[in-house]
Motif scaffolding. Structure first.
Motif, short mmCIF file in Angstrom:
data_model
loop_
_atom_site.label_atom_id
_atom_site.label_comp_id
_atom_site.label_asym_id
_atom_site.label_seq_id
_atom_site.Cartn_x
_atom_site.Cartn_y
_atom_site.Cartn_z
N ILE A 1 0.81 -1.29 -0.04
CA ILE A 1 0.14 0.05 -0.14
C ILE A 1 1.01 0.98 0.00
N SER A 2 0.79 1.93 -0.99
CA SER A 2 1.75 2.91 -1.37
C SER A 2 1.22 4.27 -1.75
N LEU A 3 0.43 5.10 -1.01
CA LEU A 3 -0.39 6.19 -1.27
C LEU A 3 0.40 7.47 -0.74
N GLU A 4 0.07 8.64 -1.47
CA GLU A 4 0.43 9.96 -1.01
C GLU A 4 -0.76 10.43 -0.28
N ARG A 5 -0.48 11.29 0.54
CA ARG A 5 -1.40 12.13 1.50
C ARG A 5 -2.58 12.37 0.91
N ASN A 6 -2.79 12.65 -0.34
CA ASN A 6 -4.17 12.73 -1.10
C ASN A 6 -4.87 11.56 -1.50
N GLY A 7 -4.12 10.28 -1.06
CA GLY A 7 -4.80 9.13 -1.53
C GLY A 7 -4.41 8.70 -2.85
N ARG A 8 -3.51 9.59 -3.82
CA ARG A 8 -2.81 9.00 -4.94
C ARG A 8 -2.03 8.03 -4.90
N PRO A 9 -2.09 6.99 -5.56
CA PRO A 9 -0.74 5.97 -5.86
C PRO A 9 0.56 6.83 -6.22
N ARG A 10 1.61 6.39 -5.56
CA ARG A 10 2.94 7.11 -5.89
C ARG A 10 3.27 6.88 -7.25
N ASN A 11 3.22 5.83 -7.84
CA ASN A 11 3.60 5.65 -9.24
C ASN A 11 2.93 4.67 -9.79
N ALA A 12 2.93 4.49 -11.43
CA ALA A 12 2.53 3.54 -12.16
C ALA A 12 2.95 2.07 -12.06
N MET A 13 4.01 2.01 -11.59
CA MET A 13 4.86 0.96 -11.92
C MET A 13 4.62 -0.03 -10.69
N ILE A 14 4.06 0.24 -9.78
CA ILE A 14 3.48 -0.65 -8.31
C ILE A 14 2.38 -1.08 -8.48
N ASN A 15 1.72 -2.19 -8.15
CA ASN A 15 0.59 -2.79 -8.31
C ASN A 15 -0.51 -1.87 -8.06
N ILE A 16 -0.68 -0.96 -7.04
CA ILE A 16 -1.71 0.00 -6.65
C ILE A 16 -1.86 0.98 -7.64
N GLY A 17 -0.40 1.53 -8.27
CA GLY A 17 -0.60 2.48 -9.27
C GLY A 17 -1.20 2.13 -10.57
N ALA A 18 -0.66 0.82 -10.71
CA ALA A 18 -0.73 0.10 -12.30
C ALA A 18 -2.43 -0.28 -12.20
N ILE A 19 -3.16 -0.57 -11.20
CA ILE A 19 -4.45 -1.03 -11.20
C ILE A 19 -5.33 0.40 -11.62
N THR A 20 -4.72 1.51 -10.87
CA THR A 20 -5.42 2.85 -11.24
C THR A 20 -5.31 3.35 -12.53
N THR A 21 -4.14 2.91 -13.21
CA THR A 21 -3.70 3.32 -14.36
C THR A 21 -4.52 2.74 -15.39
N HIS A 22 -4.93 1.34 -15.20
CA HIS A 22 -5.63 0.72 -16.12
C HIS A 22 -6.91 1.25 -16.46
N THR A 23 -7.54 1.75 -15.30
CA THR A 23 -8.88 2.35 -15.60
C THR A 23 -8.70 3.41 -16.47
N LEU A 24 -7.41 4.03 -16.85
CA LEU A 24 -7.45 5.47 -17.34
C LEU A 24 -7.17 5.20 -18.90
N VAL A 25 -7.02 3.96 -19.38
CA VAL A 25 -6.76 3.71 -20.69
C VAL A 25 -8.01 3.74 -21.66
#
Length: 404
Positions: free
Chosen positions: A100-124
């Motif tokens: 679990i790697s989130l910034e204070r505003n709830g945004r995943p730190r980057n798109a290369m870790i799972n939590i960020g990649a799952i979020t990125t998937h929904t933006l394609v």
């Protein structure tokens, strides 16, 4: 003559295979646990699309997390940088890939870790795309990067889906923070299919070179994404692509890279080479033991570290022919190499030395291989100023480099 490159790659592969039984396959996914740990393939792709391979270079495996930079590229191309940055950051996490790697505003730190990649998937794709349309956009998009049609390994997909509880929890967490578009279940299911695409190391090398060539596939010559997208993706890969080993990787290997738990490793060095490696045994960070060794060896042998400055700027001047040297009354300034800022600055200093005597000047670019936007602008300005000083200037530019 037979090129020595394939023999060199085979020697690299053999030397990097001498590691006993170091590392373990990804046993937490049942289908990956059955992988043959002795499989080992290596491939590189050059900027003109030439492919070299060694070992199991045609053995197919699932792309897994190596899909992340390419899905990120598609999201950037489809939705724009500003929108993507609202949902996913660009800072290294320093954490393992599934933390679990989130910034204070709830945004995943980057798109290369799972939590960020799952979020990125929904933006394609388009904002109103259905889950199926989004998966197809990613499958076809990654196929364009590879230069051939990629397929989903249904057995691996089902195996991963049965063990996706943690990813589902990550998706719900980001959804609760308002950063995930759509439903968490659809995001994880689509992301799992994305990771289950089948590739071989030749595909990875072409995909890497496409990123390294500003988005143009070197084999098909198709422009897959804009050049600015590749710059963004490679920047994030350089700092985040190898998870909590990213700093060590960047200092020792110096190639923007991404790994996957099936055993693949991809390296993309801008303007030079795309690298693909595969061997299933993983180190403690989830990176292929042999794949890492291959990249370390290639970087060391071939001088591929990103921070190793090429010696081009000081060799821009091919020669100067003075007006009286051949009795034609014309001064020739002959340039060579690649014209980026540093090289063009050296060229301008040579043009600055031209006496204000009104003699005709030839600026010879016939030996210049390429120019970027800054290099073209600087050379044009230098020519304009020579003309302003009263010189008649003729430009020898057979490839139209200043017209691009």
């Amino acid at each position: 003559m037979r090129s020595p490159v394939p023999d060199y790659l085979d020697e690299v592969r053999r030397s990097c295979a001498d590691d006993g039984d170091e590392g373990e396959v990804a046993s937490y996914i049942p289908e990956l646990a059955d992988a043959d740990p002795e499989r080992f393939g290596v491939a590189i792709c050059t900027i003109d699309g030439t492919l070299y391979g060694a070992g199991d270079d045609e053995h197919r495996f699932t792309i897994q997390s190596i899909s992340k930079p390419f899905a990120y590229a598609l999201a950037l191309a489809d939705r724009g940088l500003e929108t993507v940055l609202e949902h996913v950051g660009v800072e290294p996490s320093g954490d393992a890939f599934n933390e679990i790697s989130l910034e204070r505003n709830g945004r995943p730190r980057n798109a290369m870790i799972n939590i960020g990649a799952i979020t990125t998937h929904t933006l394609v794709g388009e904002a109103d795309a259905s889950p199926a349309e989004r998966v197809e956009r990613i499958r076809s998009g990654l196929s364009a990067f590879a230069g051939r049609e990629l397929e989903i390994d249904e057995q691996v997909y089902e195996s991963e889906r049965s063990t996706s509880s943690r990813n589902m929890a990550l998706a719900y967490l980001v959804h609760a923070q308002g950063k995930l578009e759509g439903e968490p279940h659809d995001a994880v299911d689509g992301y799992t299919k994305q990771c289950s695409l089948l590739v071989d190391v030749r595909d990875l090398a072409v995909m890497a070179m496409t990123l390294a060539a500003g988005g143009r596939n070197p084999v098909t010559r198709e422009q897959i994404v804009p050049a600015w997208v590749c710059r963004q993706v490679l920047s994030v890969m350089a700092t985040c692509g190898m998870y909590d080993a990213a700093g060590d990787w960047m200092s020792h290997v110096g190639i923007p890279a991404k790994s996957g738990v099936a055993g693949g490793v991809l390296g993309a060095l801008p303007g030079q080479v795309g690298i693909g490696a595969f061997s299933p045994r993983l180190d403690e960070y989830g990176n292929s033991v042999r794949g890492v060794r291959v990249c370390e060896r290639l970087s060391r042998d071939m001088g591929l570290h990103l921070m190793q400055a090429p010696e081009v700027a000081s060799h821009v001047l091919y020669g100067v022919v003075e007006p009286d040297a051949d009795a034609d009354g014309v001064r020739e300034v002959q340039l060579q190499g690649t014209m980026h800022f540093a090289a063009a600055e050296v060229a301008l200093r040579e043009l600055e030395r031209v006496p204000q005597d009104g003699e005709p000047v030839v600026v010879d670019l016939s030996r210049v291989a390429s120019t970027n936007k800054v290099g073209r602008r600087m050379l044009r300005e230098g020519i304009r100023r020579l003309e302003r000083d009263g010189h008649e200037v003729r430009v020898e530019d057979p490839d139209g480099l200043l017209e691009t």
